[in-house]
Scaffold this motif. Structure first.
Motif, short mmCIF file in Angstrom:
data_model
loop_
_atom_site.label_atom_id
_atom_site.label_comp_id
_atom_site.label_asym_id
_atom_site.label_seq_id
_atom_site.Cartn_x
_atom_site.Cartn_y
_atom_site.Cartn_z
N TYR A 23 48.02 27.15 37.22
CA TYR A 23 47.08 28.16 36.75
C TYR A 23 45.67 27.58 36.66
O TYR A 23 44.69 28.22 37.03
N TRP B 293 51.33 32.78 45.20
CA TRP B 293 49.87 32.81 45.18
C TRP B 293 49.29 31.67 46.01
O TRP B 293 48.43 31.88 46.87
N TRP C 20 44.09 41.39 37.09
CA TRP C 20 44.27 39.97 36.75
C TRP C 20 42.91 39.32 36.85
O TRP C 20 42.20 39.53 37.84
N ARG C 21 42.53 38.57 35.85
CA ARG C 21 41.19 38.01 35.83
C ARG C 21 41.17 36.70 35.06
O ARG C 21 42.06 36.40 34.26
N SER C 22 40.17 35.90 35.30
CA SER C 22 39.79 34.83 34.39
C SER C 22 38.47 35.23 33.75
O SER C 22 37.81 36.15 34.22
N ILE D 66 33.63 33.45 39.85
CA ILE D 66 33.70 34.13 41.13
C ILE D 66 33.22 33.24 42.27
O ILE D 66 33.54 33.47 43.44
N GLU E 33 32.69 39.92 46.09
CA GLU E 33 34.00 39.57 45.54
C GLU E 33 34.78 38.70 46.52
O GLU E 33 36.00 38.54 46.39
N TYR F 198 40.64 38.53 39.94
CA TYR F 198 41.43 38.16 41.12
C TYR F 198 41.94 39.42 41.83
O TYR F 198 42.06 39.43 43.05
N LEU G 143 43.21 27.67 39.55
CA LEU G 143 42.62 28.92 40.03
C LEU G 143 41.11 28.88 39.80
O LEU G 143 40.64 28.26 38.83
N GLN H 206 47.10 31.45 49.61
CA GLN H 206 45.81 30.79 49.83
C GLN H 206 45.82 30.02 51.13
O GLN H 206 44.82 29.99 51.87
N LEU I 59 49.43 41.26 44.43
CA LEU I 59 49.45 40.22 45.46
C LEU I 59 50.28 40.66 46.66
O LEU I 59 49.89 40.45 47.82
N ASN J 291 35.93 36.86 36.40
CA ASN J 291 36.29 36.68 37.81
C ASN J 291 37.57 37.46 38.04
O ASN J 291 38.66 36.98 37.72
#
Length: 584
Positions: A50, A148, A312-314, A57, A514, A438, A53, A152, A237, A436
Motif C-alpha cells: 500500500y 493492482w 479509492w483515494r489517498s 497525483i 489525472e 485512484y 502507491l 501497473q 480495477l 489523489n
C-alpha cells in the motif's frame, strides 16, 4: 529475496549487544519462524505494498502530471516527463516504468501469502471468529494488491512485438526458489490476454474475502480502514483492466492490425467486439455495486471529507502542488502549463464545439460561457486568483515576459490545487488536505460508454448493460453543467465511428490532469504527435485583449513504436528470452 527480507527485518527488530571480550555475547536476533509469527510484522508486508502507491497525483512521474507529455500540457521541469514528451523515451530512461517497484510489491504480497495465513500466526486472540475475519480480509487485500501491481506492469509495458504478438509482463505467482532466481533464460513475457486473465482472477479472488465498502465501527470492516481495498475498489480495477484489454493497441495481429500512426484495421470483427462486450459487462457490474456519480467540483480538491465521487483515494496535507504550480509572483514554480489544444477542446456551456456556429463562442472573450469543466481544470488570463486577477498577457505579472520561469502556454493548472489565501507563505506554508483519486465514479461511466458504443453502437444496449452510450454521455455532460445535448444526439445519429471520437473527447475533458490521457492516446492508437500550442495575449490601450495562438512544444512521437514502451535495459541485458516491444 526472502533471506534479504528477513535480514532487514531482524535489523529493525533486534539489537545486537556486544559486551567485553571476556563476557559471553548476548544475541537478541530472532528466527525466521518467530518473525513470521508476529501479526504486525507480517501485515506490514501488505502495508508496504500500500505504502508504495503514489501518494500525490504527481508522485509517480517525478513531480509532474503525465498530461505534460501529451497534447494537454507542458512542464517547465526539464526532467523525466519533459524528456518523455520531447521524444526522449529509451530503455534506460522511462519515467512511466515501474518494473522494479511493481515486482518488489508483488514479492511482498507473496511473502505474506506464504507466511501470513498459516496456523502459526494469530491476528486476534479474542476469538476464532475475530481472527478469521481479520485473516480473510488480509487475504482479500493480498489478492487485490497483486492485481493492482500486476496491472501497473501491464499498463506500462504491455504492447505488440515485431511479429504481431500482444505481450504483457512475466507473470509471477509465488516467491522464486534459489534455482529459479538464477535461471534467467526462463524469464519470458506472457501474452497480454494471459496477463488480463490472471489479474481478473486475482480480483475475483479478492471479491470473496473483502467487504463491499468499509463502514461502521467493526475493527476489520469499519470506517477506520478506509483506504484499504474493498469490493468496490476491486470492481473499479476490473473495469479498467477490461477496457485496456479490449483496446485496439493490445490486440494481436490476427484481431487488429496496426497500419501507421493513428491507423489500424480490425481483422477479426467478432473477436474484437466480444472483448468490448466483456468490458461493457465489467463496467456495468462495477456501476451496479458502486452506484451513480457526481461531477467533480473545485471544492472537492481540498475538502476535509472524502468527496463522494472518489472510489479509492489517498490524501496528503501539504502545499506541494501549490509550491510547484503557482505562478512565480505567488512563490510557486509555475511548473505545469495547460495547452491551448486542451482549452479549445472544451465546449461552450450550451454543449457545442467552439467552431460550431451555434455555440455562441466569442473569440474576443474566449473564456466566457464555456463548459464548466474548463474552470475546474485551467486558470487563464483574468481568472480570480487569491484576491486578484491572473495576468498572463504579455508583460503581466504572471507572464513569461515578466518572469522567464512562468507558464509557457499562457495558462496555469487549476485541478487539485487549493486557492486558499496564504497556502504558500515565506514564514509558514499552510497545510490543507489534498487528494489523489485512484478511481473516480465518472471513470466507470466513461468506461461503460466507450465499451457499449464499440459493442452495440451509440443508441442500443445488450448483454448486461442497462443504459446506452449516448445516454451515459449526456448524463455526464449535464451533471458537469452543460445545458444542452442536441450536439450529442446529432453525433450519435452518425454512428459508432463518429461517436467514438466524442467519447474520447469526453474522457479527455473529464479526466484531464489525472494521468489518463497519455495511456488513452496509446491504447486507442490515436495520433501522438500533435504540436502543443499556447496563447499569446496582448493588451490594448482600451483594456481589451488580442489573442494569438502559438506553437510551444513539439511532440516527437513520430513512429508507431511510441505506442508502446521499451522494456528496461537491465532486464533485457540479463534475460535473453525477453522479447521487446515493436520498434525497440
Amino acid at each position: 529475496m526472502k533471506n534479504n527480507f528477513i535480514k532487514y527485518t531482524l535489523i529493525a527488530l533486534a539489537t545486537l549487544q556486544v559486551a567485553c571480550s571476556f563476557d559471553p555475547e548476548i544475541d537478541n536476533t530472532y528466527s525466521e519462524d518467530w518473525v513470521f509469527s508476529q501479526p504486525d510484522y507480517v501485515e506490514g508486508l501488505l502495508l508496504n505494498a500500500y505504502g508504495n502507491l503514489p501518494n500525490t497525483i504527481v508522485d509517480g512521474y517525478g513531480g509532474d502530471f503525465l498530461d505534460a507529455a501529451t497534447d494537454n500540457a507542458v512542464t517547465n521541469n526539464e526532467s523525466g516527463v519533459y524528456r518523455l514528451g520531447t521524444g526522449g523515451l529509451t530503455p534506460s530512461s522511462n519515467v512511466i516504468g515501474q518494473w522494479d517497484n511493481a515486482y518488489n510489491q508483488i514479492r511482498n504480497v507473496h511473502l505474506f501469502m506464504e507466511n501470513g495465513l498459516g496456523d502459526n500466526i494469530n491476528y486476534d486472540i479474542s476469538s476464532e471468529a475475530a481472527d478469521k475475519a481479520k485473516r480473510d480480509n488480509l487475504k482479500g487485500e493480498a489478492f487485490y494488491l497483486r492485481a493492482w501491481w500486476s496491472f501497473q506492469l501491464l499498463q506500462a509495458y504491455g504492447g505488440k512485438t515485431a511479429e504481431g504478438e500482444a505481450l504483457g509482463y512475466p507473470i509471477v505467482l509465488r516467491s522464486a526458489t534459489k534455482e529459479e532466481s538464477t535461471d534467467l533464460e526462463a524469464v519470458k513475457r506472457n501474452t497480454y490476454e494471459a496477463c488480463v486473465i490472471q489479474i481478473k482472477k486475482d480480483i475475483d479472488s479478492a471479491m470473496l474475502y473483502l467487504p463491499s465498502k468499509y463502514t461502521g465501527n467493526d475493527p476489520v470492516t469499519g470506517i477506520n480502514n478506509l483506504g484499504r481495498a474493498d469490493q468496490q475498489v476491486s470492481l473499479a480495477l476490473k473495469s479498467r483492466v477490461s477496457l485496456y484489454a479490449a483496446s485496439p493497441a493490445y490486440q494481436p495481429d490476427n484481431i487488429v492490425k496496426l497500419v501507421g500512426m493513428g491507423q489500424f484495421n480490425v481483422v477479426d470483427e467478432t473477436a474484437y467486439i466480444n472483448k468490448w462486450k466483456i468490458a461493457a459487462d465489467d463496467a456495468q457490474e462495477a456501476i451496479n455495486e458502486i452506484g451513480t456519480f457526481t461531477s467533480l467540483k473545485t471544492s472537492d480538491f481540498d475538502s476535509n471529507n472524502t468527496p463522494a465521487e472518489f472510489i479509492w483515494r489517498s490524501f496528503f496535507t501539504s502545499s506541494a502542488l501549490e509550491n510547484s504550480n503557482y505562478p512565480i509572483a505567488e512563490r510557486g514554480g509555475a511548473r505545469t502549463g495547460p495547452s491551448q489544444n486542451l482549452v479549445n477542446a472544451f465546449y461552450t456551456k450550451t454543449g457545442y464545439p467552439i467552431d460550431d456556429s451555434r455555440s455562441g463562442y466569442d473569440a474576443d472573450n474566449p473564456y466566457d460561457n464555456r463548459d464548466p469543466r474548463l474552470y475546474v481544470n485551467v486558470l487563464y488570463n483574468g481568472s480570480d486568483f487569491n484576491n486578484r486577477y491572473l495576468e498572463t498577457y504579455v508583460g503581466g505579472i504572471d507572464s513569461k515576459e515578466k518572469y522567464s520561469g512562468n507558464t509557457r502556454t499562457g495558462y496555469y493548472v487549476r485541478k487539485w490545487l487549493s486557492l486558499a489565501p496564504g497556502i504558500i507563505s515565506v514564514d509558514n506554508s499552510s497545510n490543507q488536505r489534498h487528494y489523489n483519486p485512484y478511481f473516480r465514479r465518472t471513470e466507470l461511466f466513461l468506461n461503460l460508454a466507450e465499451a457499449a458504443n464499440e459493442a452495440y453502437g451509440p443508441i442500443s444496449i445488450g448483454g448486461n448493460v442497462t443504459q446506452s452510450s449516448v445516454d451515459i454521455i449526456k448524463s455526464i455532460r449535464t451533471k458537469a453543467g452543460i445545458t444542452d445535448n442536441t450536439y450529442v444526439d446529432e453525433i450519435a445519429a452518425l454512428g459508432k465511428d463518429e461517436f467514438r471520437k466524442l467519447i474520447q473527447l469526453e474522457r479527455r475533458l473529464e479526466l484531464a490532469f489525472e494521468n489518463h490521457r497519455y495511456f488513452d492516446l496509446r491504447r486507442c492508437l490515436l495520433p501522438l504527435n500533435e504540436t502543443v500550442k499556447g496563447i499569446k495575449i496582448t493588451q490594448n490601450t482600451d483594456g481589451t485583449f488580442n489573442y494569438e495562438e502559438e506553437d510551444v512544444e513539439e511532440r516527437r512521437f513520430n513512429g508507431v513504436r511510441y505506442y508502446y514502451a521499451p522494456l528496461p535495459y537491465d532486464e533485457l541485458s540479463k534475460s535473453p528470452n525477453l522479447i521487446n516491444n515493436l520498434g525497440w
